[in-house]
Design a protein around this motif. Sequence first.
Motif, mmCIF file in Angstrom:
data_model
loop_
_atom_site.group_PDB
_atom_site.id
_atom_site.type_symbol
_atom_site.label_atom_id
_atom_site.label_comp_id
_atom_site.label_asym_id
_atom_site.label_seq_id
_atom_site.Cartn_x
_atom_site.Cartn_y
_atom_site.Cartn_z
ATOM 1 N N SER A 180 57.418 85.085 35.919
ATOM 2 C CA SER A 180 58.596 85.945 35.878
ATOM 3 C C SER A 180 59.514 85.468 34.761
ATOM 4 N N ASP A 236 55.354 92.744 37.046
ATOM 5 C CA ASP A 236 56.068 93.908 36.530
ATOM 6 C C ASP A 236 55.197 94.673 35.538
ATOM 7 N N LYS A 237 55.127 95.990 35.700
ATOM 8 C CA LYS A 237 54.305 96.822 34.822
ATOM 9 C C LYS A 237 54.821 96.830 33.391
ATOM 10 N N ARG A 238 56.082 96.459 33.194
ATOM 11 C CA ARG A 238 56.640 96.458 31.845
ATOM 12 C C ARG A 238 56.120 95.318 30.979
ATOM 13 N N LEU A 252 62.357 90.157 34.954
ATOM 14 C CA LEU A 252 61.034 90.763 34.872
ATOM 15 C C LEU A 252 60.165 90.021 35.875
ATOM 16 N N SER A 253 59.710 90.712 36.905
ATOM 17 C CA SER A 253 58.965 90.039 37.964
ATOM 18 C C SER A 253 57.565 89.667 37.499
#
Length: 507
Positions: free
Chosen positions: A467, A485-487, A481-482
């Motif tokens: 993360s 996260d898809k990003r 941002l985990s």
Amino acid sequence: MDTELKIHKLGYPAKSPWLIRILTGIFLVSLLSSCNQFLNESPDNRVELDNLDKAAQLLTNGYPVASPAFTDWLSDDFTYTFGTNIRLEHTQMYNWEDVTTGPDELDTPNFYWYQAYNAIAHANEVLAIIDELQVDEEDIPRRNTVKAEALLIRAYCHFMLVNLFAEQYGLDNSSDGIPYIRTPETTFIASYERESVRKVYSKIEDDLLEGLELLDDAFYNNSGKYHFNKNAALAFASRFYLFKGDFVRCSQYTDELLGASPEVFVRDLTSEEFQDQKSSITGYPRLYTSPDLPSNLLLMRKISLIQRTDFAYGVEQNFYGSLFATNPFGATDERENPAFVKGQNTLFPVRYESLFERSSLNSNVGTPYHIGVMFRGEEVLMNRIEINIYQNNLSQALSDLQILTNKRYTGADVTLSLALLRKFYNAENDPGFTDQDILLNYLLLERRKEFIGQGYRWFDIKRYQMSVTHLQSDGVSVSTLSSNDKRKILQIPPSAVDVGGLDKNPR
């Protein structure tokens, strides 16, 4: 961003044999403009590829000029920087938003996509004609080497693209990857499809192995570090198979490169040569990126503003100091200095010389660039350390770590041992963390220090599902941002979606 030591557990999730769980913290874009003329000609429209010299010359312009170092702005190494030029695309990347600016904006995902596929186009033009070129028998080895270079360029560019714009290998190999382009473009406004990550990796592997088989360093003369020479190709194979999780083949190519004297491929930052250049903002990066250093395996000219101290983001100055002060020896980490002051609150390690190519002799406009080290011996050594940790070859991993340590730290006894590292992580009496866990955590720390500011950290963040937390412009609030996260998968450029017909990445 802090450097508190938290131990990450080694694990083997079912979907990825090498992935660990971290507990802390295009030708497609050639459709953008004027492509009707381009599609009917070779990438260099001054050249008719009718002999070997012209094919070889075309490949000198076939390496992607975009730097992947912009990914550091997405990582946990960089923070919001005050007093520098922050553009729209910088803010979007820093907040892990889809970048909306065009393909000409330097240091963006869209620029990288465009330039990578442009390089692939050059390679494909050569590959389309190379087997049919009539050459004398004595020129067959050179023809093979030109073909090898084109194959390796194509493989490398697709490898970088799939690792930026798709899921990392091992999580969901059936998910959308990128288009793998193997032939020159011959139609106007062609449509493309994204092949699966598995298929893209398979085609990369085919090109990589064929290129390795055909390659002959004898034809590079004094410019070998700017081409896919044999050592650079081996380093690429080492990285490819590490990312794929194929430890056997990663070991094979890593050992072939490092040989019996792996220390030769590690630059000695403790040496008098490097120490003497620490006061020079031009001398140090020139030495660091010198083609004369055995550690530098592949150099590329990168059109970029990354190296500018008035541009975008840097490493928060207190974090920077604490990161390099964090070691088990109480020693001086020679990677810390020299560093540029960037804006009001950050630093940037001196790794690039800020270069500028004027558009004409009397012009004040032109192209900013630096020389980037795309493959280096230190990375290959660290690849071997990583696979030895996973294979529980801990003595060998420690031995290789010691090679790096000896050329990075001064001012104390820098002898590594598992006992010392357990004390460093406050885990002397904690059986919940294995020796493998301890060594892997130390390797991640060393990788972070070794490659800071050079575009490597983001790939580790994806591979290890870390993360990331970013401080915002108000100096107080943060965004996160985990780990899944898809990003983390960069968005396909708008033009490739709107004109090329590609599916966007989910958000």
